[in-house]
Enzyme design. Structure first.
Site, mmCIF file in Angstrom:
data_model
loop_
_atom_site.group_PDB
_atom_site.id
_atom_site.type_symbol
_atom_site.label_atom_id
_atom_site.label_comp_id
_atom_site.label_asym_id
_atom_site.label_seq_id
_atom_site.Cartn_x
_atom_site.Cartn_y
_atom_site.Cartn_z
ATOM 1 N N GLU A 17 0.352 46.831 -20.929
ATOM 2 C CA GLU A 17 0.073 47.421 -19.532
ATOM 3 C C GLU A 17 0.055 48.875 -19.712
ATOM 4 O OE1 GLU A 17 2.023 45.877 -15.891
ATOM 5 O OE2 GLU A 17 3.577 45.065 -17.441
ATOM 6 N N SER A 142 1.105 43.071 -13.851
ATOM 7 C CA SER A 142 -0.389 43.123 -14.049
ATOM 8 C C SER A 142 -1.103 41.860 -14.496
ATOM 9 C CB SER A 142 -0.787 44.184 -15.398
ATOM 10 O OG SER A 142 -0.447 45.539 -14.792
ATOM 11 N N TYR A 215 -8.100 45.555 -11.800
ATOM 12 C CA TYR A 215 -8.395 47.029 -12.562
ATOM 13 C C TYR A 215 -9.826 47.270 -12.657
ATOM 14 C CZ TYR A 215 -3.381 46.928 -13.163
ATOM 15 O OH TYR A 215 -2.186 46.655 -12.815
ATOM 16 N N ARG A 254 7.092 46.926 -4.243
ATOM 17 C CA ARG A 254 5.929 46.099 -3.586
ATOM 18 C C ARG A 254 6.497 44.782 -4.056
ATOM 19 N NH1 ARG A 254 1.668 46.277 -7.196
ATOM 20 N NH2 ARG A 254 1.836 43.932 -7.267
ATOM 21 N N ASP A 256 5.036 40.783 -3.739
ATOM 22 C CA ASP A 256 3.756 39.792 -3.478
ATOM 23 C C ASP A 256 4.163 38.794 -3.000
ATOM 24 O OD1 ASP A 256 2.446 42.010 -4.945
ATOM 25 O OD2 ASP A 256 2.774 41.227 -6.929
ATOM 26 N N GLU A 269 7.363 37.804 -6.559
ATOM 27 C CA GLU A 269 8.078 38.669 -7.181
ATOM 28 C C GLU A 269 7.926 40.165 -6.387
ATOM 29 O OE1 GLU A 269 5.610 40.570 -10.587
ATOM 30 O OE2 GLU A 269 4.208 39.060 -10.264
ATOM 31 N N ASN A 271 7.737 44.391 -7.645
ATOM 32 C CA ASN A 271 7.602 45.452 -8.571
ATOM 33 C C ASN A 271 8.291 46.450 -8.325
ATOM 34 O OD1 ASN A 271 5.099 44.093 -10.272
ATOM 35 N ND2 ASN A 271 4.877 43.751 -8.019
ATOM 36 N N GLY A 275 1.709 49.623 -9.666
ATOM 37 C CA GLY A 275 0.706 50.578 -10.044
ATOM 38 C C GLY A 275 0.596 51.706 -9.026
#
Length: 308
Positions: A17, A142, A215, A254, A256, A269, A271, A275
């Protein structure tokens, strides 16, 4: 409350990453400068490079994956008595290991997909998870190394597990595939409260939300606020806040989710260093709440501390 001015934006690393982290670092540095801080990007190609930040008042962590996000860097910064953003070593390490984090969520009644830790037999997978599964590294981000297998067979299962292991030197998780909508909930600590920002629905134009769709500008549609029922919005927001608290996160995170056609929400999960690029989800959620990128990172930076 962090009152310093000179900030090192830590990014880079030596993992899969790295490029995303460098982009996050550049975006954060620009936003911090706009917020009134004196900020510099510091590329940490290896952990020992952290010595470069001596003389800075604090650090904004824009690292993704591996030692930069999983607690090792955080532990090192605490040894150096450098205030830093985000979660501490224990929460960072726990969130990075999806298997352990999901087990903790289960313990606290936060719904997760059924999962098994590899190696596991094909027959066990079919019996416990069904024929549609997700295979992914237990540690990593990612969407690197993830495979979605419809009507899985022994060969595809073994290959996907091998690919996941090659992507990250970590355990491999096999989960039941949850059909439905993909959503994410950014959480931040604001005015003494842990709050969820507006939810985002993620709709890739092709395939699933993999590295390329994440991305590549224009590859994915982001609907913010997500157009779901008030009840589902409340449920998912509450789950994200509870997950943040259960893990012991700090500053922001964050989470998901998948929302099934039956209206059941499953957390996938959390984070702890999400990002922060131009196409990233947290800045989009903050913007939907009327909070600019500079306001958001400025607030996160002012919450930096060296013991969490």
């Amino acid at each position: 409350m962090f009152t310093g001015e000179k900030v090192a934006v830590l990014c880079g690393g030596d993992g899969r990453e790295r490029e995303v982290s460098l982009r996050s670092g550049a975006a954060v540095c620009s936003a911090l400068s706009e917020a009134g801080f004196s900020a510099d990007v510091i590329d940490l190609k290896k952990l020992v490079d952290v010595q470069k930040i001596e003389g800075y008042d604090g650090a904004f962590i824009a690292m993704h994956g591996d030692w930069g996000e999983g607690g090792i860097l955080q532990e090192k910064l605490e040894e150096m008595h450098i205030p830093y953003t985000g979660s501490g070593p224990q929460a960072s390490e726990l969130a990075m290991n999806k298997w352990n984090a999901l087990a903790l969520f289960d313990l606290h009644g936060i719904k997760t997909p059924n999962g098994l830790l590899w190696p596991v037999s094909y027959d066990e997978v079919i019996a416990h998870l069904g024929r549609d599964v997700v295979v992914k590294p237990s540690s990593g981000g990612s969407t690197v190394g993830i495979s979605i297998l419809q009507n899985v067979n022994p060969l595809s299962l073994s290959k996907a597990a091998y690919d996941a292991r090659q992507s990250y030197d970590s355990d491999v998780l096999v989960e039941k595939y949850i059909a439905g909508r993909e959503l994410t909930a950014a959480v931040w600590e604001h005015n003494g409260k842990v709050e969820a920002l507006p939810l985002i629905e993620i709709v890739p134009h092709h395939g699933f939300y993999d590295y390329a769709n994440k991305y590549t500008a224009g590859a994915t549609e982001y609907i913010v606020p997500a157009i779901i029922s008030p009840k589902d919005t409340e449920t998912i927001s509450a789950m994200a806040v509870e997950a943040h608290k259960v893990l012991g996160c700090s500053g922001y995170s964050r989470a998901d989710f998948r929302l099934s056609p039956m209206g059941e929400a499953y957390i996938l999960e959390v984070n702890t260093a999400p990002g922060m690029t131009a196409t990233s989800l947290v800045p989009k959620a903050a913007n939907a709440a009327g909070v600019s990128m500079s306001e958001f990172v400025g607030e996160i930076m002012r919450m930096a501390s060296c013991g969490k």
